[in-house]
Design an enzyme around this catalytic site. Structure first.
Site, short mmCIF file in Angstrom:
data_model
loop_
_atom_site.label_atom_id
_atom_site.label_comp_id
_atom_site.label_asym_id
_atom_site.label_seq_id
_atom_site.Cartn_x
_atom_site.Cartn_y
_atom_site.Cartn_z
N GLY A 120 0.88 -1.13 0.14
CA GLY A 120 -0.14 0.00 -0.02
C GLY A 120 0.82 1.30 -0.07
O GLY A 120 1.09 1.55 -1.07
N GLU A 125 1.52 14.21 -9.31
CA GLU A 125 0.85 15.11 -10.11
C GLU A 125 -0.57 14.77 -9.43
O GLU A 125 -1.51 15.61 -9.32
CB GLU A 125 0.88 14.88 -11.43
CG GLU A 125 -0.16 15.64 -12.41
CD GLU A 125 0.22 15.26 -13.96
OE1 GLU A 125 -0.88 15.20 -14.61
OE2 GLU A 125 1.20 15.19 -14.34
N ARG A 138 -1.84 13.68 -6.87
CA ARG A 138 -2.15 14.28 -5.37
C ARG A 138 -2.71 15.57 -5.34
O ARG A 138 -3.37 16.06 -4.55
CB ARG A 138 -0.90 14.27 -4.57
CG ARG A 138 -0.43 12.98 -4.10
CD ARG A 138 0.99 12.87 -3.58
NE ARG A 138 1.36 11.53 -2.98
CZ ARG A 138 2.36 10.97 -2.79
NH1 ARG A 138 3.48 11.76 -2.96
NH2 ARG A 138 2.54 9.82 -2.47
N GLN A 147 -23.42 34.10 17.70
CA GLN A 147 -21.93 34.66 17.63
C GLN A 147 -20.91 33.17 17.66
O GLN A 147 -20.14 32.93 16.82
CB GLN A 147 -21.28 35.41 18.71
CG GLN A 147 -19.93 35.88 18.27
CD GLN A 147 -19.56 36.91 19.64
OE1 GLN A 147 -19.50 36.59 20.50
NE2 GLN A 147 -19.12 37.86 19.18
N GLU A 158 -3.88 8.01 -2.85
CA GLU A 158 -2.86 8.90 -3.64
C GLU A 158 -1.88 9.06 -2.37
O GLU A 158 -1.12 10.15 -2.47
CB GLU A 158 -3.63 10.04 -4.03
CG GLU A 158 -4.20 9.76 -5.37
CD GLU A 158 -3.69 9.60 -6.58
OE1 GLU A 158 -2.46 9.68 -6.74
OE2 GLU A 158 -4.19 9.21 -7.37
#
Length: 422
Positions: free
Chosen positions: A171, A281, A283, A319, A404
């Protein structure tokens, strides 16, 4: 030391006097001119072509993709009509030259497309990303003329491709792969199993990384072009995933797959270099997908916050909520700047963009997950149901820190490059 500084000061004043007298220019004029000349185009200002593709993809996403997103996710099945629409609109060969029936546009145009698609459906976005930043680029950069003529027109008009690198035991350590390619005469015989392969179910061609000699380590890894109809190639059962469910992710089994040696992509033994180059690229593409996801879920949630009332007021007016909204909006803007900076650097081609690509992918994936999580919290109970598409974006976001290159791999890359700088 004092004398030396005095001499340097005198020489500087002499040069200034000579320069301004000779050129009849004042210091104010000079500084003003420098300021004018150094004005740079903001990263998010697009060229005319880039703006047109952004508008095209937005319209396609709204009209064609959005109505089918929930059904595709529920059935975990990709609509053929959407894939056809991607091809028909020239979005599957964005950088491919027109001589190969591509759109002949810029890398940044690919990134814009990936981001815009992800605002509506990250599933469709990743399909487009893999096609453009991995498959097309590999063949465009390393293919022979014959390979380009054979595959690029098909990839631009009607054929999906798959990038086959990962395996069960490889992997993050991608080059520990075990798929073998044995040379027999003028053919190679491939054996092995690839895992987690995107677009595998629909792909017509597979770019397979295999080793010609395990004793060579990563230097034996070679890239092969394998047609889907090649005997011995089998696509396994589609994974039942948490997110990006309509995108097929399957094992690809290679059993005595025989291909001619002319199907080697690039040089024998250089596959690891090609893979690294394409993943760097790619990524940026995944970063763009995560950026689009974050922006998409944010855009869906804000109108709800303006209409949902508690204690007599829209919750967007409290807020505490406003501070959270401001933080998320800032995160998204920072991610966008990282993504488009990396894209422009890659496109310019004058220096390495690896560090910037890893930074963009790391940060954008974190922002996507945080944004989707916050949007569920803001919407409350309804955000936790399928009544709104927020929960789908949340499920889709998790993959961003995994594929990736995991976040830890990005951190390793960034640290290595930072420490190597002078």
């Amino acid at each position: 030391k004092t004398a030396a500084m005095s001499v340097r000061g005198s020489l500087l004043r002499l040069w200034q006097q000579t320069f301004f007298r000779k050129n009849s220019v004042s210091l104010i004029q000079l500084v003003g001119g420098v300021r004018h000349c150094s004005t740079q185009t903001p990263l998010q200002v697009f060229t005319e072509n880039e703006f047109l593709i952004q508008e095209t993809v937005r319209r396609l996403s709204t009209e064609k993709i959005a109505p089918l997103v929930a059904q595709m996710d529920r059935e975990a099945k990709l609509s053929p009509d959407i894939i056809k629409a991607l091809f028909d609109n020239g979005l599957m060969g964005i950088e491919t030259p027109s001589e190969y029936e591509g759109s002949n546009l810029s890398f940044t145009s690919s990134i814009i497309t990936i981001e815009e698609l992800a605002k509506v459906d990250p599933t469709i976005s990743v399909i487009c990303d893999v096609q453009n930043t991995l498959i097309n680029t590999l063949i465009r950069n390393y293919g022979t003329n014959k390979q380009k003529k054979n595959w690029l027109p098909r990839l631009a008009t009607n054929t999906l491709g798959s990038f086959c690198l990962s395996e069960e035991s490889s992997g993050s350590d991608a080059f520990a792969l075990k798929t073998k390619a044995e040379k027999i005469g003028n053919e190679y015989v491939l054996n092995g199993t690839k895992m987690w392969i995107t677009n595998a179910q629909e792909a017509g061609v597979f770019l397979v990384m295999a080793s010609i000699d395990p004793t060579l380590g990563y230097k034996g890894i070679t890239c092969f072009i394998v047609d889907r109809n090649t005997p011995g190639l089998t696509v396994g059962k589609k994974e039942d995933k948490l997110g990006i469910r309509a995108s097929s992710t399957c094992p690809v089994i290679l059993e005595n797959v025989r291909i001619p040696e002319e199907n080697v992509l690039g040089e024998v033994g250089k596959g690891y270099k090609y893979a690294i180059s394409m993943l760097n690229e790619g990524r940026i593409g995944i970063a763009a997908q995560m950026l689009g996801l974050a922006q998409g879920v944010f855009d869906i949630t804000l109108p709800y916050l303006k209409t949902r009332k508690q204690f007599g007021s829209p919750i967007s007016e409290f807020q505490g909520m406003q501070h959270q909204i401001a933080t998320v909006a800032t995160d998204i803007e920072a991610a966008r700047l990282l993504v488009y900076n990396a894209a422009r650097l890659k496109e310019e081609g004058k220096r390495s963009f690896v560090k910037e690509a890893s930074m963009a992918k790391l940060f954008a994936s974190q922002v996507a997950e945080r944004t989707a999580s916050k949007c569920i919290e803001w919407a409350g109970g309804v955000g936790f149901t399928k009544s709104l598409p927020i929960e789908k974006f949340f499920r889709d976001s998790k993959i961003g820190v995994i594929y990736e290159g995991t976040s830890n791999i990005q951190l390793n890359t960034i640290a290595k490059l930072v420490l190597a700088e002078d």
